[in-house]
Design an enzyme around this catalytic site. Structure first.
Site, mmCIF file in Angstrom:
data_model
loop_
_atom_site.group_PDB
_atom_site.id
_atom_site.type_symbol
_atom_site.label_atom_id
_atom_site.label_comp_id
_atom_site.label_asym_id
_atom_site.label_seq_id
_atom_site.Cartn_x
_atom_site.Cartn_y
_atom_site.Cartn_z
ATOM 1 N N ASP A 280 9.941 2.262 1.127
ATOM 2 C CA ASP A 280 8.606 2.829 1.008
ATOM 3 C C ASP A 280 8.818 4.270 0.524
ATOM 4 O OD1 ASP A 280 5.835 3.375 1.504
ATOM 5 O OD2 ASP A 280 6.429 4.326 3.392
ATOM 6 N N LEU A 281 7.789 4.891 -0.042
ATOM 7 C CA LEU A 281 7.932 6.275 -0.523
ATOM 8 C C LEU A 281 7.385 7.303 0.483
ATOM 9 C CD1 LEU A 281 8.420 8.429 -2.785
ATOM 10 C CD2 LEU A 281 6.122 7.878 -3.624
ATOM 11 N N ASP A 282 6.061 7.229 0.693
ATOM 12 C CA ASP A 282 5.387 8.260 1.502
ATOM 13 C C ASP A 282 5.831 8.192 2.960
ATOM 14 O OD1 ASP A 282 3.756 9.171 -0.664
ATOM 15 O OD2 ASP A 282 2.424 7.465 -0.374
ATOM 16 N N THR B 71 5.180 13.101 2.151
ATOM 17 C CA THR B 71 3.821 13.027 1.623
ATOM 18 C C THR B 71 2.862 12.345 2.586
ATOM 19 O OG1 THR B 71 4.818 11.267 0.343
ATOM 20 C CG2 THR B 71 4.093 13.214 -0.880
ATOM 21 N N LYS C 117 -1.647 4.772 7.603
ATOM 22 C CA LYS C 117 -0.356 4.850 6.921
ATOM 23 C C LYS C 117 -0.030 3.531 6.226
ATOM 24 C CE LYS C 117 2.131 8.402 9.505
ATOM 25 N NZ LYS C 117 3.227 8.639 10.452
ATOM 26 N N SER D 207 5.780 0.874 -2.998
ATOM 27 C CA SER D 207 4.818 1.870 -2.524
ATOM 28 C C SER D 207 3.384 1.409 -2.732
ATOM 29 C CB SER D 207 5.027 3.198 -3.255
ATOM 30 O OG SER D 207 4.000 4.104 -2.901
ATOM 31 N N ALA D 208 2.527 1.738 -1.773
ATOM 32 C CA ALA D 208 1.098 1.423 -1.868
ATOM 33 C C ALA D 208 0.342 2.493 -2.652
ATOM 34 C CB ALA D 208 0.518 1.311 -0.469
ATOM 35 N N LYS E 172 -0.477 -3.516 1.687
ATOM 36 C CA LYS E 172 0.241 -3.733 2.945
ATOM 37 C C LYS E 172 -0.819 -3.813 4.057
ATOM 38 C CE LYS E 172 4.012 -0.799 1.262
ATOM 39 N NZ LYS E 172 4.709 0.498 1.355
ATOM 40 N N GLU F 30 10.513 1.551 6.138
ATOM 41 C CA GLU F 30 9.100 1.923 6.237
ATOM 42 C C GLU F 30 8.819 2.871 7.395
ATOM 43 O OE1 GLU F 30 5.993 1.685 5.398
ATOM 44 O OE2 GLU F 30 6.049 0.313 3.689
ATOM 45 N N ASP F 31 7.788 3.719 7.229
ATOM 46 C CA ASP F 31 7.346 4.569 8.342
ATOM 47 C C ASP F 31 6.015 4.085 8.920
ATOM 48 O OD1 ASP F 31 5.871 5.320 6.024
ATOM 49 O OD2 ASP F 31 5.273 7.162 7.045
#
Ligand code: BG6
Ligand code: MG
Length: 216
Positions: free
Chosen positions: A7-9, A15, A43, A114-115, A145, A169-170
């Site tokens: 995942d990115l953020d 971010t 999130k 990423s979403a 997601k 993932e966070d």
């Protein structure tokens, strides 16, 4: 395992905090204040679905037309884009560059799921476009997601069976998406929040291939 899909953020860079601040500002404009606990439910969730959840929280889901909701989502994104305009490689979370290097040297494929519609911009500003073999972002998926589509698309593009992928993932919604895709789920954050993850690291500085390999 053959591939790692990030995942990115909130995993590669912080971010997640900027998304929170941008939604919080919009929520306050609308008279719908919310806290970090509610933010956990935003999130990993798409822009339009996040807006719906905030409006529902304030009992205002029927107060706006589709066009007005579109304008609210644009307003949130304007806040967010002003935050991310200043991002540089100094904003890569601790340990991530070393971990990506470790994975590459060990021969794993590396993907992003990423979403966010801003994923390419953020990754480019971090100077990390080259670090990923493939990036799937919100522009190419239909389902948000916790649906597994974004992770499945990344595995497909990397030509790896989902069972041989590790997702990182966070977000609670993201951990569900990873499991629904049939992958091993690594959580980054509070173990009391990411209860469904197969393993949780409290922050990215603790994430190493060595620690993961004994658990996979
Ligand atoms: C996810 C974030 O990565 O992207 C969410 O975790 C965000 O908080 C979603 O709402 C959509 O991002 P964007 O940039 O398309 O509004
Ligand atoms: Mg995230």
């Amino acid at each position: 395992m053959k591939a790692f899909i990030f995942d990115l953020d909130g995993v590669i860079t912080d971010t997640a905090e900027y998304h929170y601040l941008a939604w919080k500002a919009l929520g306050e404009d609308l008279g719908i204040p919310f806290d970090r606990a509610f933010n956990e439910t935003l999130k990993g969730v798409s822009r339009t679905e996040s807006l719906e959840r905030i409006l529902r929280l304030g009992g205002r889901e029927n107060d706006f037309s589709a066009e007005e909701k579109e304008l609210l989502a644009i307003k949130k994104n304007e806040h967010y884009v002003s935050f991310i305009s200043k991002i540089t490689d100094a904003d890569i979370l601790p340990g991530i560059e070393v971990f990506l290097k470790e994975l590459k040297e060990a021969g794993y494929k590396i993907g992003m799921a990423s979403a966010s519609k801003n994923a390419q911009t953020v990754t480019s500003q971090l100077g990390l476009l080259e670090a990923f073999d493939h990036i799937v972002d919100a522009a190419t998926v239909i389902h948000s997601k916790p649906h597994p589509e974004v992770f499945l698309k990344a595995a497909e593009a990397l030509r790896v069976d989902p069972k041989e992928c590790v997702g990182i993932e966070d977000a609670v919604a993201g951990i569900t998406a990873i499991h629904e895709a049939g992958m091993f789920a690594v959580g980054i954050g509070d173990p009391n929040v990411l209860t469904e993850a197969d393993i949780v690291f409290e922050n990215t500085a603790r994430l190493t291939l060595e620690k993961l390999l004994v658990r996979i």
